[in-house]
Design a protein around this motif. Sequence first.
Motif, PDB file in Angstrom:
ATOM      1  N   GLU A  42       0.056  -1.388  -2.378  1.00  0.00           N
ATOM      2  CA  GLU A  42      -1.290  -0.863  -2.632  1.00  0.00           C
ATOM      3  C   GLU A  42      -2.267  -1.687  -1.796  1.00  0.00           C
ATOM      4  O   GLU A  42      -2.477  -2.871  -2.056  1.00  0.00           O
ATOM      5  CB  GLU A  42      -1.650  -0.965  -4.110  1.00  0.00           C
ATOM      6  N   ASN A  53      -3.685  -5.342  -2.546  1.00  0.00           N
ATOM      7  CA  ASN A  53      -3.927  -5.501  -3.972  1.00  0.00           C
ATOM      8  C   ASN A  53      -2.659  -5.904  -4.712  1.00  0.00           C
ATOM      9  O   ASN A  53      -2.676  -6.793  -5.558  1.00  0.00           O
ATOM     10  CB  ASN A  53      -4.462  -4.204  -4.585  1.00  0.00           C
ATOM     11  N   GLU A  54      -1.553  -5.203  -4.419  1.00  0.00           N
ATOM     12  CA  GLU A  54      -0.304  -5.448  -5.158  1.00  0.00           C
ATOM     13  C   GLU A  54       0.850  -4.868  -4.356  1.00  0.00           C
ATOM     14  O   GLU A  54       0.664  -3.974  -3.517  1.00  0.00           O
ATOM     15  CB  GLU A  54      -0.395  -4.787  -6.543  1.00  0.00           C
ATOM     16  N   GLU A 110      -5.904  -2.713  -0.320  1.00  0.00           N
ATOM     17  CA  GLU A 110      -7.360  -2.651  -0.505  1.00  0.00           C
ATOM     18  C   GLU A 110      -8.001  -2.273   0.833  1.00  0.00           C
ATOM     19  O   GLU A 110      -8.990  -1.581   0.890  1.00  0.00           O
ATOM     20  CB  GLU A 110      -7.874  -4.013  -0.990  1.00  0.00           C
ATOM     21  N   ALA A 132      -4.953   3.642  -4.557  1.00  0.00           N
ATOM     22  CA  ALA A 132      -5.809   2.622  -5.160  1.00  0.00           C
ATOM     23  C   ALA A 132      -5.724   2.703  -6.683  1.00  0.00           C
ATOM     24  O   ALA A 132      -5.869   3.784  -7.263  1.00  0.00           O
ATOM     25  CB  ALA A 132      -7.255   2.814  -4.705  1.00  0.00           C
ATOM     26  N   TYR A 192      -2.496 -12.600  -2.780  1.00  0.00           N
ATOM     27  CA  TYR A 192      -3.801 -12.138  -3.258  1.00  0.00           C
ATOM     28  C   TYR A 192      -4.968 -12.873  -2.593  1.00  0.00           C
ATOM     29  O   TYR A 192      -6.115 -12.469  -2.735  1.00  0.00           O
ATOM     30  CB  TYR A 192      -3.917 -12.366  -4.770  1.00  0.00           C
ATOM     31  N   SER A 212      -3.611 -10.896 -10.697  1.00  0.00           N
ATOM     32  CA  SER A 212      -3.735  -9.435 -10.681  1.00  0.00           C
ATOM     33  C   SER A 212      -4.764  -8.945 -11.685  1.00  0.00           C
ATOM     34  O   SER A 212      -5.464  -7.949 -11.448  1.00  0.00           O
ATOM     35  CB  SER A 212      -2.382  -8.781 -10.948  1.00  0.00           C
ATOM     36  N   LYS A 236      -7.531 -11.019  -0.346  1.00  0.00           N
ATOM     37  CA  LYS A 236      -8.257 -10.054  -1.172  1.00  0.00           C
ATOM     38  C   LYS A 236      -9.302 -10.765  -2.031  1.00  0.00           C
ATOM     39  O   LYS A 236     -10.452 -10.326  -2.132  1.00  0.00           O
ATOM     40  CB  LYS A 236      -7.252  -9.298  -2.045  1.00  0.00           C
ATOM     41  N   GLN A 287      -8.333 -10.053 -10.648  1.00  0.00           N
ATOM     42  CA  GLN A 287      -8.776  -9.123  -9.610  1.00  0.00           C
ATOM     43  C   GLN A 287      -9.466  -7.909 -10.235  1.00  0.00           C
ATOM     44  O   GLN A 287     -10.508  -7.452  -9.749  1.00  0.00           O
ATOM     45  CB  GLN A 287      -7.581  -8.678  -8.776  1.00  0.00           C
ATOM     46  N   GLU A 331     -13.291  -6.796  -9.507  1.00  0.00           N
ATOM     47  CA  GLU A 331     -13.633  -5.466  -8.991  1.00  0.00           C
ATOM     48  C   GLU A 331     -14.668  -4.785  -9.876  1.00  0.00           C
ATOM     49  O   GLU A 331     -15.585  -4.114  -9.385  1.00  0.00           O
ATOM     50  CB  GLU A 331     -12.368  -4.618  -8.880  1.00  0.00           C
TER      51      GLU A 331
END
Length: 497
Positions: free
Chosen positions: A415, A393-394, A417, A460, A253, A216, A256, A219, A223
């Motif tokens: 959440e 994302n989570e 993406e 987001a 994950y 997490s 993503k 990530q 980003e």
Amino acid sequence: MAIKAFAARLFASWVSRKTKRWVSQPVAIQEKVFRELIQKGSRTQFGKDHHFDSIRNHQDFVSRVPVRDYEALRPYVDRVVKGEKDILWPGRPVYLAKTSGTTSGAKYIPITNISIKEQIKASRNAILSYIHETGNTRFVTGKMIFLQGSPELEKKNGIHLGRLSGISAHYVPKYLQKNRMPSWETNCIEDWETKVNAIVRETLPENMTVIAGIPSWVQMYFEKLQQATGKKVGEVFKNFQLFIYGGVNYEPYRAKFENLIGRKVDSIELFPASEGFFAYQDSQKEKGMLLLLNAGIFYEFIRADEFYEESPKRLTIADVEIGVNYVMIISTNAGLWGYNLGDTVQFISVKPYRVIVSGRIKHFISAFGEHVIAKEVEEAMREAIAQTDARVNEFTVAPRVEVVGELPFHEWLVEFEHPPADMKRFIAVLDETLQEQNSYYYDLIAGKILQPLKVTHIKAGGFQEYMKSIGKLGGQNKVQRLANDSKLADALHAFKL
């Protein structure tokens, strides 16, 4: 071939031979570890209080040493923290790893000279196992980043105190010092967002080949790299080849990450904690992580469905079965005895002993008797992502018990993406996959006790904002995957889309 790469292959071959030797005699190795721990422990206050001098076998140990969590062991730990000697392990620990999450705030986990060396050796051997199996050594000459806590340590009654990841930063071997990133100054930045921005600036011009950390938070780093360059991470770091992670299941994950990177990279899963380093992924071809049976840790296992009974049976490695959910109990060369780590594992192989982390014994949903665990919701999410175009994302999951005018349900706070084009299909796959894994959940749905799950969209960055709001942004902090009440879910509703 560069000298460092050649040396890495030789070293990897040597470590592989040593690993095969102890893997071939797992029960004997654990018995040897047990005897050595009891012998050392007999010279401590804990050992005297629990009559270690008369312990001859595992059953003697079970009869004298009850299973304890941190709070139950705390009277002894508090004496260690005060600087007293020979309480849980001979002498004093060299470090206290500060962690959070107990009912009474911070907890302090003793780390001895021998236990930290085992932690570092396990980290090293995980990479060497990868080299031995794949033959890939191209990454060893590039830059490597380990997203971790600050290496600055305090002192408490003569004992160094800090986060485990910060403590580990002091043990990077000399041959990797020039490869390690970020700089010491950047690593010491406490504010996570400021730190990640500084890491982006430092790493952008470098030849990054290995990136490691909790998914997490890696990530977040990826980003920010993408925002700074407008490029995929794999384009920015053309030689990025290996992602090393631990702390949470990577599968939710993965899609993503592959989108952020722009291509697939090999990965190595680790199972470390302040209390010890328990397992690492030793093969790219096999699932699960090799349980480290020769690293100064004696393991016991209690079936999760029996854990809260009055006297649940404590099993050794010789007694475990594949596919059963076990609470892992440890006794260690840092002085933890019959210690309930809180993690649950499942064995997927016993030749050799390989495990997956299935969740936390306190983190489950059983508001209606379903006893859903983290492994099951993570597998459901993995399948839903695989069967749709969603990228996540989570997420976290909670029960909604009292619902006016309709049946109760499980709420999935997600959440995205990239939301799925067909949300109904996404939800259906989630629910069907969970029913396939958990017969109790299936029965509740079929019997109209529960309605199928519902998804709440979190905006987001919402999970990061939530973690920041409770002072747990970055480092070793992780979002709780599921809970048996709605407190976390209620808090996250402030970040709904």
